[in-house]
Design a protein around this motif. Structure first.
Motif, PDB file in Angstrom:
ATOM      1  N   ARG A 192       1.030  -1.320   0.113  1.00 62.99           N
ATOM      2  CA  ARG A 192      -0.164  -0.325  -0.244  1.00 62.99           C
ATOM      3  C   ARG A 192       0.805   1.136  -0.223  1.00 62.99           C
ATOM      4  O   ARG A 192       0.836   2.317  -1.100  1.00 62.99           O
ATOM      5  N   GLU A 193       2.085   1.395   0.931  1.00 60.85           N
ATOM      6  CA  GLU A 193       2.431   2.252   0.690  1.00 60.85           C
ATOM      7  C   GLU A 193       3.516   2.950  -0.306  1.00 60.85           C
ATOM      8  O   GLU A 193       3.764   3.694  -0.728  1.00 60.85           O
ATOM      9  N   VAL A 194       3.624   1.691  -1.547  1.00 61.89           N
ATOM     10  CA  VAL A 194       4.501   1.828  -2.443  1.00 61.89           C
ATOM     11  C   VAL A 194       3.488   2.501  -3.784  1.00 61.89           C
ATOM     12  O   VAL A 194       3.304   3.045  -4.080  1.00 61.89           O
ATOM     13  N   ALA A 195       1.761   1.835  -3.223  1.00 58.46           N
ATOM     14  CA  ALA A 195       0.982   2.108  -4.100  1.00 58.46           C
ATOM     15  C   ALA A 195       0.644   3.881  -4.333  1.00 58.46           C
ATOM     16  O   ALA A 195       0.628   4.195  -5.469  1.00 58.46           O
ATOM     17  N   ILE A 196       0.946   3.665  -3.012  1.00 58.21           N
ATOM     18  CA  ILE A 196       0.713   5.289  -2.814  1.00 58.21           C
ATOM     19  C   ILE A 196       1.423   6.553  -2.844  1.00 58.21           C
ATOM     20  O   ILE A 196       0.895   7.150  -3.635  1.00 58.21           O
ATOM     21  N   ILE A 197       2.706   6.264  -3.253  1.00 55.14           N
ATOM     22  CA  ILE A 197       4.050   7.169  -3.384  1.00 55.14           C
ATOM     23  C   ILE A 197       3.382   7.195  -4.818  1.00 55.14           C
ATOM     24  O   ILE A 197       4.283   7.693  -5.696  1.00 55.14           O
ATOM     25  N   ARG A 198       3.838   5.771  -5.222  1.00 54.71           N
ATOM     26  CA  ARG A 198       3.670   6.042  -7.231  1.00 54.71           C
ATOM     27  C   ARG A 198       2.186   6.801  -7.851  1.00 54.71           C
ATOM     28  O   ARG A 198       2.743   6.910  -8.870  1.00 54.71           O
ATOM     29  N   ARG A 199       1.274   6.785  -7.431  1.00 55.35           N
ATOM     30  CA  ARG A 199       0.201   6.922  -7.156  1.00 55.35           C
ATOM     31  C   ARG A 199      -0.439   7.994  -7.867  1.00 55.35           C
ATOM     32  O   ARG A 199      -0.185   9.437  -8.735  1.00 55.35           O
ATOM     33  N   ASP A 200       0.569   9.428  -6.621  1.00 51.28           N
ATOM     34  CA  ASP A 200       0.899  10.450  -6.167  1.00 51.28           C
ATOM     35  C   ASP A 200       1.704  10.923  -6.842  1.00 51.28           C
ATOM     36  O   ASP A 200       2.357  11.720  -7.155  1.00 51.28           O
ATOM     37  N   ASN A 201       3.082  10.420  -7.466  1.00 47.85           N
ATOM     38  CA  ASN A 201       4.152  10.434  -8.242  1.00 47.85           C
ATOM     39  C   ASN A 201       4.431   9.616  -9.476  1.00 47.85           C
ATOM     40  O   ASN A 201       4.996   8.454  -9.305  1.00 47.85           O
ATOM     41  N   ILE A 202       3.956   9.635 -10.613  1.00 45.41           N
ATOM     42  CA  ILE A 202       3.992   9.130 -11.375  1.00 45.41           C
ATOM     43  C   ILE A 202       5.153   9.096 -12.112  1.00 45.41           C
ATOM     44  O   ILE A 202       5.587   7.869 -13.446  1.00 45.41           O
ATOM     45  N   ASP A 203       5.559  10.165 -12.036  1.00 38.54           N
ATOM     46  CA  ASP A 203       7.038   9.786 -12.668  1.00 38.54           C
ATOM     47  C   ASP A 203       8.010  10.216 -12.012  1.00 38.54           C
ATOM     48  O   ASP A 203       9.543  10.282 -12.464  1.00 38.54           O
ATOM     49  N   LEU A 204       8.270   9.385 -10.621  1.00 40.99           N
ATOM     50  CA  LEU A 204       8.751   9.431  -9.630  1.00 40.99           C
ATOM     51  C   LEU A 204       9.955   8.250 -10.031  1.00 40.99           C
ATOM     52  O   LEU A 204       9.311   6.532 -10.413  1.00 40.99           O
ATOM     53  N   PRO A 205      11.166   7.315 -10.072  1.00 37.98           N
ATOM     54  CA  PRO A 205      12.109   6.232 -10.992  1.00 37.98           C
ATOM     55  C   PRO A 205      11.603   5.794  -9.503  1.00 37.98           C
ATOM     56  O   PRO A 205      11.751   5.904  -8.551  1.00 37.98           O
ATOM     57  N   LEU A 206      11.855   4.334  -9.646  1.00 33.27           N
ATOM     58  CA  LEU A 206      12.231   3.445  -8.263  1.00 33.27           C
ATOM     59  C   LEU A 206      13.040   3.997  -7.647  1.00 33.27           C
ATOM     60  O   LEU A 206      12.435   3.680  -6.596  1.00 33.27           O
ATOM     61  N   LYS A 207      14.771   3.943  -7.824  1.00 33.89           N
ATOM     62  CA  LYS A 207      14.692   4.342  -7.097  1.00 33.89           C
ATOM     63  C   LYS A 207      14.570   5.183  -6.021  1.00 33.89           C
ATOM     64  O   LYS A 207      14.697   5.030  -4.565  1.00 33.89           O
ATOM     65  N   GLU A 208      13.769   6.061  -6.207  1.00 34.56           N
ATOM     66  CA  GLU A 208      13.594   7.681  -4.983  1.00 34.56           C
ATOM     67  C   GLU A 208      12.356   7.124  -4.608  1.00 34.56           C
ATOM     68  O   GLU A 208      12.288   7.785  -3.397  1.00 34.56           O
ATOM     69  N   ILE A 209      11.421   6.705  -4.847  1.00 36.14           N
ATOM     70  CA  ILE A 209      10.542   5.137  -4.358  1.00 36.14           C
ATOM     71  C   ILE A 209      10.706   4.763  -3.706  1.00 36.14           C
ATOM     72  O   ILE A 209      10.446   5.320  -1.585  1.00 36.14           O
ATOM     73  N   GLY A 210      11.521   4.351  -3.516  1.00 36.88           N
ATOM     74  CA  GLY A 210      12.135   3.042  -2.503  1.00 36.88           C
ATOM     75  C   GLY A 210      12.958   4.118  -0.913  1.00 36.88           C
ATOM     76  O   GLY A 210      12.963   3.647  -0.473  1.00 36.88           O
ATOM     77  N   GLU A 211      13.400   5.748  -2.031  1.00 36.74           N
ATOM     78  CA  GLU A 211      14.370   6.407  -0.539  1.00 36.74           C
ATOM     79  C   GLU A 211      13.312   6.835   0.576  1.00 36.74           C
ATOM     80  O   GLU A 211      13.570   7.612   1.194  1.00 36.74           O
ATOM     81  N   ARG A 212      11.648   7.721   0.020  1.00 39.96           N
ATOM     82  CA  ARG A 212      10.650   7.745   0.038  1.00 39.96           C
ATOM     83  C   ARG A 212      10.249   6.915   1.716  1.00 39.96           C
ATOM     84  O   ARG A 212       9.711   7.050   2.007  1.00 39.96           O
ATOM     85  N   LEU A 213      10.290   5.567   1.442  1.00 46.12           N
ATOM     86  CA  LEU A 213       9.970   4.132   2.448  1.00 46.12           C
ATOM     87  C   LEU A 213      10.613   4.573   3.595  1.00 46.12           C
ATOM     88  O   LEU A 213      11.867   5.128   3.228  1.00 46.12           O
TER      89      LEU A 213
END
Length: 242
Positions: A192-213
């Motif tokens: 759910r945490e990954v899904a919310i970040i991806r939903r709200d940040n469609i252009d965010l690279p995977l590396k940066e998604i991981g850094e926000r967790l």
């Protein structure tokens, strides 16, 4: 003035003082201009038995009289067109003995020697004394290689961006589908945490998604979680949850 004329101008400005050198140069010029009936024994023995400087001066004369070279910005092409097939064949053999590789062909009934290899052309021009234009060909080749590498990199980057955008779009569709038919809480917390970040940040690279967790995870970890979300969405669609 054409590139070929520039090369000849460079060659003609070189002053030779030795008698043997002057003979080799003038003999080469005559060889490339004068037609003869005989196909044998055309090249003087002094040239055939001479050192590389003598041979280079002879080839310089031949190029001045019957040679041409194309502007390397257009293509790589050097040509020697002696006045008859006998000279063309003998010249090819003599050049081969001196380590110069060229090919033979004909155009409108006239034989000629040519090379389309940039390194061979550079070496030949250096051999006959046109060092400045040999360097020009080398510089043009370097420029072309750099430009081609840049173009390949740009095209690759564009392809990667397109691939990434398509993947992100698919991920967003899957996330919104799950949230719509089952609700946000349906997904486990880590998904759910990954899904919310991806939903709200469609252009965010995977590396940066991981850094926000919290705790942070790797790019690979994010990829696997998003892939699991896609699998869940596919499972829901297959069971009729539309």
């Amino acid at each position: 003035m054409s590139f070929s004329q520039d090369v000849k101008s460079e060659l003609q400005r070189i002053k030779e003082t030795g008698k043997a050198y002057k003979f080799a140069l003038s003999y080469g010029i005559s060889y490339g201009l004068k037609n003869t009936d005989s196909a044998d024994g055309l090249i003087d023995e002094l040239i055939l038995s001479g050192d590389d400087e003598i041979a280079g001066l002879f080839f310089r004369g031949v190029f001045i009289s019957c040679g041409s070279v194309t502007d390397p910005k257009k293509e790589y092409h050097l040509e020697l067109a002696p006045p008859n097939s006998g000279k063309c064949t003998e010249l090819l053999e003599f050049m081969s003995e001196r380590g110069i590789s060229m090919k033979k062909s004909s155009r409108k009934g006239q034989m000629f020697l040519y090379s389309k290899d940039s390194e061979q052309i550079e070496d030949f021009l250096t051999y006959i004394g046109a060092i400045r234009h040999s360097m020009k060909i080398m510089n043009v080749k370097i420029y072309k290689e750099v430009r081609n590498n840049v173009n390949r990199a740009v095209n690759c980057e564009a392809a990667n961006i397109g691939k990434t955008a398509r993947a992100a779009g698919r991920q967003l569709d899957d996330i919104e589908y799950i949230f719509r038919v089952k609700g946000m809480e349906f997904l486990p917390k880590e998904l759910r945490e990954v899904a919310i970040i991806r939903r709200d940040n469609i252009d965010l690279p995977l590396k940066e998604i991981g850094e926000r967790l919290d705790p942070q995870i790797s790019k690979s970890g994010v990829y696997h979680r998003l892939r699991r979300i896609t699998e869940i969405a596919d499972e829901l669609r297959s069971t009729g949850n539309i």
